[in-house]
Write an enzyme that holds these catalytic residues in place. Structure first.
Site, mmCIF file in Angstrom:
data_model
loop_
_atom_site.group_PDB
_atom_site.id
_atom_site.type_symbol
_atom_site.label_atom_id
_atom_site.label_comp_id
_atom_site.label_asym_id
_atom_site.label_seq_id
_atom_site.Cartn_x
_atom_site.Cartn_y
_atom_site.Cartn_z
ATOM 1 N N ASP A 198 -25.720 10.308 -27.349
ATOM 2 C CA ASP A 198 -24.627 10.244 -28.633
ATOM 3 C C ASP A 198 -24.431 10.939 -29.151
ATOM 4 O OD1 ASP A 198 -27.457 9.398 -29.806
ATOM 5 O OD2 ASP A 198 -28.042 11.340 -30.297
ATOM 6 N N GLU A 248 0.711 5.568 13.290
ATOM 7 C CA GLU A 248 -0.602 5.352 13.199
ATOM 8 C C GLU A 248 -0.358 3.215 13.697
ATOM 9 O OE1 GLU A 248 -3.784 6.918 12.929
ATOM 10 O OE2 GLU A 248 -1.888 7.938 13.975
ATOM 11 N N ASP A 249 0.462 2.468 12.627
ATOM 12 C CA ASP A 249 -0.380 1.048 12.396
ATOM 13 C C ASP A 249 1.348 0.351 13.656
ATOM 14 O OD1 ASP A 249 -2.368 2.085 11.141
ATOM 15 O OD2 ASP A 249 -1.699 0.886 9.583
ATOM 16 N N ASP A 267 -3.313 8.347 -1.136
ATOM 17 C CA ASP A 267 -3.730 7.131 -0.174
ATOM 18 C C ASP A 267 -5.239 7.144 -0.978
ATOM 19 O OD1 ASP A 267 -3.599 5.795 2.593
ATOM 20 O OD2 ASP A 267 -4.773 7.291 3.302
ATOM 21 N N HIS A 302 0.581 -1.120 0.072
ATOM 22 C CA HIS A 302 0.227 -0.139 -0.075
ATOM 23 C C HIS A 302 1.007 1.223 0.046
ATOM 24 C CE1 HIS A 302 -2.295 2.908 0.765
ATOM 25 N NE2 HIS A 302 -2.759 3.102 2.324
ATOM 26 N N HIS A 309 3.902 6.480 5.507
ATOM 27 C CA HIS A 309 2.905 7.578 6.119
ATOM 28 C C HIS A 309 2.000 6.406 7.119
ATOM 29 C CE1 HIS A 309 -0.036 5.276 3.268
ATOM 30 N NE2 HIS A 309 -1.034 5.321 4.013
HETATM 31 MN MN MN Z 1 -2.721 4.541 3.871
#
Ligand code: MN
Length: 705
Positions: free
Chosen positions: A260, A77-78, A140, A49, A73
């Site tokens: 059309d 957070e993770d 993202d 990702h 990024h």
């Molecule tokens: Mn992300």
């Protein structure tokens, strides 16, 4: 060393300097290690990702810092990686970018109202501070949308709706045209999967049926342009399913009516060639009247420029043609275009907007004309909404407040009653003082109490006109009510002095006196007495229908009892700070109400002699329970810790310290000035006795100016 690490698709980053590519590879390895063992919903390793996000940004030719931040990024957070670690390893600018993206990730859009979506977009832009944060966030989002199929359906539609309402419009405002269309197509396909499928299939079929006709038309256009000596590239243009759908909805058309029209694009080298090409096309096929639009002379609000015309092609099929220069084409596809902030036409561009406009244009030039990367970096930081902050209510609504607005402003913005009764505030779940300034993205909540009232002190820090006028209005009303209460007591005393009683005054007498006195109501008359605008003895005489005798008016018998809890109608003079036990007198001045002084206060001697009418007898209510302020002076030996000893002694004597001022000298002795809270004279004497017992205290006096 750098050779040991390499990026999976190094050619995607070929436009960067080798040094930047090496740093990028390090960021890749760092992120891969941090996310090790994590997978996406699709089952792919998580690193796929951030890598995809960096590749999208590389397609827009963004700088090395942005790409490094893109790779990193999601790590704060993770994973257990901190902002400081990123800063130490990759530098502060990269850490700031990562932090900016993480902050945006933490706020969630909830409301479906249009006005809220607009505020939310502004909040995101205001929070970003650096346009690169927004670009990373958009990349993202694009990758998440491209891989949304793996996500559970409920979450899928929330993300799709957010993309449609928030991120696609931001992309549009930035002039990122192809991103805008792709986000819309993806969001539409997940929001309305069956409608999307039907329309996409129909579009494909229609294109197949007309392949021959389209091919012949494109050939005819190319031939005509080259015969006219115009160098041009001609492309067929795929219409977006979502824009077809919108057209059907807005114009109530069926699919065949919309479809059309097929589109093509003519790209030439400069502006004069655009108009020459247009002339050539109009001589080949007849234009449809009223359909020509010159967006070169008058660009769209987001900076888009092109000539648009609809022609009647072979077999009478309409052909929509866009003519533009190469530069216009680049900007339309991926430029960070001008005017991303535009308000209603009625609003003039503010100086800020003009500045931002200039900033974006310079950014555009630097980005596209292979300028100096250093210069580019200096231009990407800007405060887009320096005058506003955007704050969440507990229900997820977003309020726009002026910069510097406090919790009290927020309370009044939610509702006047909330403002009038607020006692405390929570910001992001934590209790904070009411004067706390709010910041972008804060979630604020107000705690109210049913008997709470606005505090005059709030006027010193509120920023909004709404809060200010509501507080003023409330205080005025409150003062009026309190003054009326005092007025009634003053009047009662004056009537008793005439051997009457307030209870025996009938309604007719009241009405007459109110009318004759030019007041609107009985309450107004009483408030006037409390505020010192009317003399109580005069009103008493009129109510009892006694003749006027000014001599007697000046010397009423009895005295007004002071409880100290009358509020603003009764003030204790700050020159002498009278407390229960002190002999007191009251002064009624126009508009000020009753001011209570100590009888021996030095500042009132002249006034008592010259304006005796203004002074009335007052006495303390023996049942009063509140605390009163008294000032004391302590001369102490100037040693460390002496203040702490004095303060704890005051507390031990059951008193509070309201304020302390100290002489800032280095002499052997120094003066400390305290304002303390005591119940009465006996209490104050106890406090002073306790202080005298301290060895460091040389002299202690009550201060009465
Ligand atoms: Mn992300």
């Amino acid at each position: 060393m750098a050779a040991a690490v390499s990026l999976p698709n190094p050619d995607r980053f070929g436009y960067l300097k080798p040094k930047d590519v090496a740093r990028l590879a390090e960021a890749y390895r760092f992120s891969e290690a941090a996310h090790a063992g994590q997978t996406r919903q699709s089952g792919d390793p998580y690193i796929s990702h951030p890598l995809a996000v960096a590749e999208i940004l590389a397609d827009w030719h963004l700088d090395g810092q942005t790409l490094m931040a893109a790779l990193l990024h999601d790590v704060t957070e993770d994973t257990s990686v901190t902002k400081d670690e990123i800063s130490d390893t990759f530098g502060k600018p990269v850490a700031e970018l990562v932090d900016g993206v993480s902050k945006l990730d933490r706020i969630e859009f909830q409301s479906a109202e249009d006005a809220q979506a607009e505020n939310f977009r502004k909040m995101l832009l205001a929070m970003a501070r650096d346009v690169r944060v927004i670009l990373i966030k958009l990349a993202d989002r694009l990758h998440n949308m491209r891989t949304l199929g793996a996500v559970p359906p409920a979450k899928r539609s929330r993300i799709a709706r957010e993309t449609m309402e928030i991120y696609a419009p931001i992309a549009n405002r930035l002039g990122l045209n192809s991103l805008y269309h792709e986000l819309q197509e993806l969001a539409f396909s997940h929001l309305y999967p069956s409608r999307y499928k039907v329309l996409a299939k129909a579009t494909k079929a229609a294109r197949g049926n007309r392949r021959e006709m389209i091919g012949r038309t494109l050939e005819a256009l190319k031939r005509k342009l080259s015969e006219s000596g115009i160098e041009a590239s001609v492309q067929g243009r795929e219409k977006h399913v979502y824009s077809t759908y919108r057209k059907m909805l807005e114009k109530h058309l069926s699919f065949s009516e919309v479809h059309d029209i097929f589109g093509c694009r003519v790209i030439v080298k400069d502006v004069p060639a655009c108009y020459l090409a247009l002339g050539a096309l109009h001589s080949l096929y007849k234009p449809i009247p009223g359909k020509f639009k010159d967006y070169i002379a008058i660009p769209k609000a987001n900076g888009y420029q092109s000539l648009h015309t609809d022609l009647i092609g072979p077999y009478g099929v309409p052909v929509e043609v866009q003519v533009r220069t190469e530069q216009m084409h680049r900007i339309a596809q991926s430029g960070v275009a001008s005017h991303w902030i535009y308000k209603d036409d009625t609003d003039k561009l503010s100086e800020l907007q003009k500045q931002t406009h200039r900033w974006l244009q310079s950014l555009l030039e630097i980005q596209h004309q292979s300028g100096d990367p250093q210069e580019f970096l200096e231009h990407v930081k800007v405060d887009l909404f320096p005058d506003e902050v955007y704050v969440f209510t507990p229900k997820g609504k977003i309020l726009s407040l002026p910069r510097g607005a406090t919790a009290v402003d927020f309370a009044y913005a939610v509702h006047t009653d909330i403002g009038n009764r607020c006692v405390a505030a929570k910001v992001n779940g934590e209790l904070v003082p009411l004067r706390t300034e709010l910041r972008n993205g804060d979630r604020a909540e107000i705690i109210t109490a049913s008997h709470a009232k606005p505090n005059p002190g709030w006027l010193q820090y509120v920023r909004t006109a709404k809060a200010r006028s509501n507080i003023r209005h409330f205080l005025k009303t409150m003062q009026y009510e309190e003054s009326a209460g005092l007025g009634e007591r003053l009047l009662d005393q004056a009537i008793k002095a005439l051997n009457g009683s307030l209870a025996e005054v009938d309604d007719a007498s009241w009405e007459r006196v109110v009318r004759d006195g030019g007041a609107r109501s009985r309450e107004e008359l009483l408030a006037d007495i409390g505020l010192g605008k009317r003399l109580p003895a005069v009103v008493a005489r009129r109510l009892l229908k006694r003749g006027d005798s000014t001599r007697e008016d000046a010397k009423p018998g009895g005295s007004v009892v002071i409880r100290g809890t009358e509020g603003m109608a009764v003030q204790l003079a700050t020159c002498c700070r009278p407390i229960p036990g002190d002999a007191i007198v009251g002064s009624i001045k126009k508009g000020q109400g009753l001011v209570v002084h100590a009888s021996d206060c030095g500042s009132i001697v002249r006034s008592r002699k010259n304006e005796p009418d203004q002074w009335i007898d007052v006495e303390w209510d023996p049942r009063t329970t509140r605390l009163f302020q008294a000032a004391i002076n302590a001369m102490v030996e100037n040693r460390r810790g002496v203040l702490a000893k004095v303060a704890s002694e005051i507390a031990a004597a059951g008193s509070n310290i309201d304020s302390i001022t100290m002489a800032e000298d280095r002499a052997v002795f120094t003066n400390m000035h305290f304002v303390v809270e005591v119940a009465n004279r006996q209490h104050l004497a106890r406090v002073m006795r306790a202080l005298r017992r301290l060895p460091d205290v040389k002299k202690i006096t009550r201060v009465r100016e």
